[in-house]
Design a protein around this motif. Structure first.
Motif, PDB file in Angstrom:
ATOM      1  N   ASN A 326       0.807  -1.217   0.000  1.00 14.13           N
ATOM      2  CA  ASN A 326       0.000   0.000   0.000  1.00 14.13           C
ATOM      3  C   ASN A 326       0.839   1.267   0.000  1.00 14.13           C
ATOM      4  O   ASN A 326       0.310   2.371   0.084  1.00 14.13           O
ATOM      5  CB  ASN A 326      -0.916   0.013   1.236  1.00 14.13           C
ATOM      6  CG  ASN A 326      -1.781  -1.232   1.311  1.00 14.13           C
ATOM      7  OD1 ASN A 326      -2.506  -1.536   0.375  1.00 14.13           O
ATOM      8  ND2 ASN A 326      -1.690  -1.959   2.413  1.00 14.13           N
ATOM      9  N   GLY A 327       2.140   1.120  -0.081  1.00 17.06           N
ATOM     10  CA  GLY A 327       3.024   2.279  -0.068  1.00 17.06           C
ATOM     11  C   GLY A 327       4.018   2.219  -1.202  1.00 17.06           C
ATOM     12  O   GLY A 327       3.760   1.658  -2.270  1.00 17.06           O
ATOM     13  N   GLN A 328       5.201   2.766  -0.957  1.00 14.21           N
ATOM     14  CA  GLN A 328       6.236   2.821  -1.978  1.00 14.21           C
ATOM     15  C   GLN A 328       6.822   1.434  -2.235  1.00 14.21           C
ATOM     16  O   GLN A 328       7.047   0.657  -1.318  1.00 14.21           O
ATOM     17  CB  GLN A 328       7.345   3.784  -1.525  1.00 14.21           C
ATOM     18  CG  GLN A 328       8.481   3.938  -2.524  1.00 14.21           C
ATOM     19  CD  GLN A 328       9.537   4.908  -2.034  1.00 14.21           C
ATOM     20  OE1 GLN A 328       9.383   5.514  -0.971  1.00 14.21           O
ATOM     21  NE2 GLN A 328      10.614   5.052  -2.793  1.00 14.21           N
ATOM     22  N   VAL A 329       7.050   1.131  -3.497  1.00 13.40           N
ATOM     23  CA  VAL A 329       7.656  -0.142  -3.866  1.00 13.40           C
ATOM     24  C   VAL A 329       9.133   0.084  -4.175  1.00 13.40           C
ATOM     25  O   VAL A 329       9.478   0.779  -5.125  1.00 13.40           O
ATOM     26  CB  VAL A 329       6.958  -0.763  -5.093  1.00 13.40           C
ATOM     27  CG1 VAL A 329       7.617  -2.075  -5.481  1.00 13.40           C
ATOM     28  CG2 VAL A 329       5.481  -0.981  -4.817  1.00 13.40           C
ATOM     29  N   ASP A 330       9.980  -0.473  -3.329  1.00 18.06           N
ATOM     30  CA  ASP A 330      11.424  -0.392  -3.551  1.00 18.06           C
ATOM     31  C   ASP A 330      12.044  -1.711  -3.127  1.00 18.06           C
ATOM     32  O   ASP A 330      11.345  -2.653  -2.727  1.00 18.06           O
ATOM     33  CB  ASP A 330      12.043   0.789  -2.786  1.00 18.06           C
ATOM     34  CG  ASP A 330      11.657   0.791  -1.310  1.00 18.06           C
ATOM     35  OD1 ASP A 330      11.387  -0.305  -0.750  1.00 18.06           O
ATOM     36  OD2 ASP A 330      11.627   1.869  -0.703  1.00 18.06           O
ATOM     37  N   ALA A 332      13.773  -2.534  -0.532  1.00 12.28           N
ATOM     38  CA  ALA A 332      13.545  -2.871   0.875  1.00 12.28           C
ATOM     39  C   ALA A 332      12.143  -3.428   1.083  1.00 12.28           C
ATOM     40  O   ALA A 332      11.944  -4.392   1.831  1.00 12.28           O
ATOM     41  CB  ALA A 332      13.761  -1.626   1.751  1.00 12.28           C
ATOM     42  N   THR A 333      11.154  -2.835   0.401  1.00 18.87           N
ATOM     43  CA  THR A 333       9.775  -3.320   0.507  1.00 18.87           C
ATOM     44  C   THR A 333       9.654  -4.732  -0.041  1.00 18.87           C
ATOM     45  O   THR A 333       9.000  -5.599   0.565  1.00 18.87           O
ATOM     46  CB  THR A 333       8.827  -2.386  -0.259  1.00 18.87           C
ATOM     47  OG1 THR A 333       8.954  -1.060   0.242  1.00 18.87           O
ATOM     48  CG2 THR A 333       7.387  -2.838  -0.097  1.00 18.87           C
ATOM     49  N   LEU A 334      10.283  -4.989  -1.170  1.00 20.60           N
ATOM     50  CA  LEU A 334      10.215  -6.318  -1.774  1.00 20.60           C
ATOM     51  C   LEU A 334      10.887  -7.367  -0.894  1.00 20.60           C
ATOM     52  O   LEU A 334      10.449  -8.521  -0.850  1.00 20.60           O
ATOM     53  CB  LEU A 334      10.853  -6.293  -3.161  1.00 20.60           C
ATOM     54  CG  LEU A 334      10.126  -5.417  -4.198  1.00 20.60           C
ATOM     55  CD1 LEU A 334      10.877  -5.419  -5.512  1.00 20.60           C
ATOM     56  CD2 LEU A 334       8.697  -5.891  -4.400  1.00 20.60           C
ATOM     57  N   GLU A 335      11.939  -6.980  -0.182  1.00 19.90           N
ATOM     58  CA  GLU A 335      12.575  -7.916   0.748  1.00 19.90           C
ATOM     59  C   GLU A 335      11.627  -8.272   1.890  1.00 19.90           C
ATOM     60  O   GLU A 335      11.578  -9.424   2.343  1.00 19.90           O
ATOM     61  CB  GLU A 335      13.861  -7.303   1.304  1.00 19.90           C
ATOM     62  CG  GLU A 335      15.002  -7.258   0.292  1.00 19.90           C
ATOM     63  CD  GLU A 335      16.264  -6.676   0.883  1.00 19.90           C
ATOM     64  OE1 GLU A 335      16.284  -6.415   2.113  1.00 19.90           O
ATOM     65  OE2 GLU A 335      17.237  -6.481   0.129  1.00 19.90           O
ATOM     66  N   VAL A 336      10.852  -7.293   2.359  1.00 20.41           N
ATOM     67  CA  VAL A 336       9.864  -7.562   3.405  1.00 20.41           C
ATOM     68  C   VAL A 336       8.792  -8.521   2.879  1.00 20.41           C
ATOM     69  O   VAL A 336       8.365  -9.451   3.577  1.00 20.41           O
ATOM     70  CB  VAL A 336       9.221  -6.249   3.907  1.00 20.41           C
ATOM     71  CG1 VAL A 336       8.104  -6.548   4.911  1.00 20.41           C
ATOM     72  CG2 VAL A 336      10.274  -5.366   4.563  1.00 20.41           C
ATOM     73  N   VAL A 337       8.351  -8.312   1.644  1.00 19.12           N
ATOM     74  CA  VAL A 337       7.367  -9.206   1.039  1.00 19.12           C
ATOM     75  C   VAL A 337       7.904 -10.632   1.004  1.00 19.12           C
ATOM     76  O   VAL A 337       7.203 -11.591   1.367  1.00 19.12           O
ATOM     77  CB  VAL A 337       6.997  -8.734  -0.383  1.00 19.12           C
ATOM     78  CG1 VAL A 337       6.195  -9.802  -1.123  1.00 19.12           C
ATOM     79  CG2 VAL A 337       6.197  -7.441  -0.322  1.00 19.12           C
ATOM     80  N   ASP A 338       9.146 -10.797   0.577  1.00 14.85           N
ATOM     81  CA  ASP A 338       9.748 -12.133   0.521  1.00 14.85           C
ATOM     82  C   ASP A 338       9.780 -12.787   1.895  1.00 14.85           C
ATOM     83  O   ASP A 338       9.476 -13.981   2.049  1.00 14.85           O
ATOM     84  CB  ASP A 338      11.169 -12.051  -0.041  1.00 14.85           C
ATOM     85  CG  ASP A 338      11.191 -11.719  -1.524  1.00 14.85           C
ATOM     86  OD1 ASP A 338      10.144 -11.884  -2.173  1.00 14.85           O
ATOM     87  OD2 ASP A 338      12.246 -11.278  -2.024  1.00 14.85           O
ATOM     88  N   THR A 339      10.129 -12.004   2.912  1.00 16.32           N
ATOM     89  CA  THR A 339      10.190 -12.534   4.283  1.00 16.32           C
ATOM     90  C   THR A 339       8.801 -12.977   4.754  1.00 16.32           C
ATOM     91  O   THR A 339       8.644 -14.063   5.332  1.00 16.32           O
ATOM     92  CB  THR A 339      10.750 -11.469   5.239  1.00 16.32           C
ATOM     93  OG1 THR A 339      12.074 -11.117   4.820  1.00 16.32           O
ATOM     94  CG2 THR A 339      10.808 -12.001   6.665  1.00 16.32           C
TER      95      THR A 339
END
Length: 479
Positions: A326-330, A332-339
């Motif tokens: 729901n926010g910026q896609v970068d 760091a965000t994609l790493e959180v998604v993977d986790t």
């Protein structure tokens, strides 16, 4: 190479000279290449050119493929081209194009002389006549399969099995096909990722039949060809490849993550044929058939209806977990998604759900429902509880990155079949038609279909989603 007076080894390669006119970047009619005389240019590709030629001794027509000069600087490419050509020359089979001769021009360009095939490839055949029946497709794939069997036995992997590389010979009462281009084109241009040369030398930038392991850059093996065989089977009976996209990236994503479409929804073929296609197109090569004989055996059973019944339809549940950003896609965000998705996978495994489909921001876990009304209802209850827990669990990093986990639960028919080890596993069926039940999530909470909620009305509170009548927003009952 030859004793002709106008060959490169016997005359200076000077502009305006006879040798230059015959042996420039493109060979001219009359050029002698090995034991063959060029008649005309048939196809021009970025890597090689295909000529029609004639045997200078017998007059028999031949196809002559010659590498373009700019690619001869790579000694590795030349060596692999020559090794591949020599292997194919030894590989004699009635359904594989014959390699007659190979060698090198005086300026270093390698060439391969092959038998000339009168006919058209399967892609052109499909365009002219439309899809094949299941029995017609079986007849063609029996021939393609026998060619692959011989190649694999000799340690040769095709790597580029598609309709353009199967030629239907003209003039026969029954269709006879020959397989061409056993990976030679791939070896011609190893420095150009994402390009493939067809049997005519034309470069095709869209990998219509590329297996996931090829997209990942892994070494192909015989099971890679089985993936191509599944693509070809689907295309023969429907008239189109199973996956299509407007860009190469989009198409590769479908090969990597999208569920396999059912041919029986587009063509009058038996549902059992869907299972053959589906197993050939498994994302993990370990889950595909062990060899081409196993593919053909099940395809015969599917088409003729005389098999031992290795597949059946069962009720199964699917838990679709999407990480909604729901926010910026970068990065760091994609790493959180993977986790987050790794945690979801672990919880699904513990619950007995098998991840069947996965993408960059979602997982689909499935499980066959047990027999018995009470046991089935309890399995659905536990899975719905898991969905609620996953959506509610606090994750500081997810909150900071404005990522939410949004589950959807559904129950429908899936196909139960034996895997390569003889174990039962799910694959295919209506449950895997994700677009039918995963597209209406508003981005918060847990959704479930009516089929998933049957008998659980007293355990959970549910409200029909106003934007999607087939989905219910589910919460726990208030104490």
């Amino acid at each position: 190479m030859t004793n002709r007076k106008d060959a490169p080894g016997d005359a200076p390669l000077e502009p305006g000279g006879r040798a230059w006119s015959l042996y420039g970047e493109e060979l001219s009619p009359g050029a002698q290449v090995g034991g063959y005389v060029v008649e005309s240019t048939r196809y021009r590709g970025s890597v090689s050119t295909l000529y029609r030629a004639r045997d200078s001794r017998t007059g028999t027509p031949a196809a002559l493929k010659v590498m373009r000069p700019q690619y001869t600087a790579s000694r590795g490419a030349l060596r692999r081209f020559q090794q591949e050509a020599e292997t194919l020359r030894r590989l004699r089979h009635p359904h594989i194009v014959d390699v007659l001769e190979h060698g090198t021009l005086a300026d270093g360009r390698p060439f391969i002389a092959m038998e000339w095939l009168e006919g058209r490839d399967l892609a052109a055949e499909l365009a002219a006549r439309g899809p094949f029946s299941a029995r017609e497709a079986l007849e063609l794939l029996e021939q393609v399969g026998s060619a692959l069997r011989a190649a694999h036995g000799a340690g040769v992997i095709h790597r580029d099995l598609k309709a353009q590389n199967v030629v239907v010979l003209s003039g026969g009462a029954a269709p006879v096909v020959k397989l061409v281009d056993f990976g030679v084109a791939k070896l011609l241009s190893p420095e150009e990722p994402g390009t493939e040369a067809t049997s005519t030398g034309l470069v095709l930038g869209t990998p219509v039949s590329m297996a996931p392991e090829q997209i990942r850059g892994e070494t192909p093996d015989a099971r890679t060809d089985l993936y191509g065989l599944g693509v070809l089977l689907y295309q023969l009976v429907t008239g189109r490849p199973p996956f299509q996209g407007t860009t190469q990236v989009e198409l590769e994503e479908q090969h990597m993550h999208a569920p396999v479409p059912r041919a029986s929804e587009r063509a009058p073929v038996p549902a059992a044929l869907d299972e053959v296609v589906g197993r050939c197109l498994e994302k993990r090569r370990e889950d595909r058939y062990p060899d081409v004989d196993a593919v053909l055996e099940e395809l015969r059973n599917a088409v003729r209806g005389d098999g031992p019944g290795r597949v059946r339809q069962v009720r199964a549940l699917g838990l679709y977990m999407e990480a909604r950003i729901n926010g910026q896609v970068d990065d760091a965000t994609l790493e959180v998604v993977d986790t987050l998705l790794e945690r979801v996978r672990a919880r699904m495994d513990a619950q007995g759900l098998t991840v069947m489909v996965e993408g960059g921001n979602f997982l689909l876990g499935v499980a066959a429902l047990p027999l018995g009304e009470d046991s089935e209802r309890e399995t659905r209850r536990k899975t719905l509880e898991l969905a609620l827990l996953l959506s509610e669990e606090p994750h500081a990093e997810a909150k900071a990155a404005r990522i939410s986990l949004v589950p959807t639960l559904h129950v429908d028919l899936a196909t139960l079949r034996l895997d390569v080890g003889g174990r039962q596993g799910l694959g295919g069926g209506r449950l895997l038609r994700l677009s039918a039940w995963t597209g209406g999530h508003p981005g918060h909470g847990v959704l479930a279909t009516a089929a998933a909620l049957t008998g659980l009305e007293g355990t959970f509170h549910s409200e029909v989603l106003s934007s999607h009548a087939g989905l219910h927003h589910v919460t726990r009952l208030e104490a």
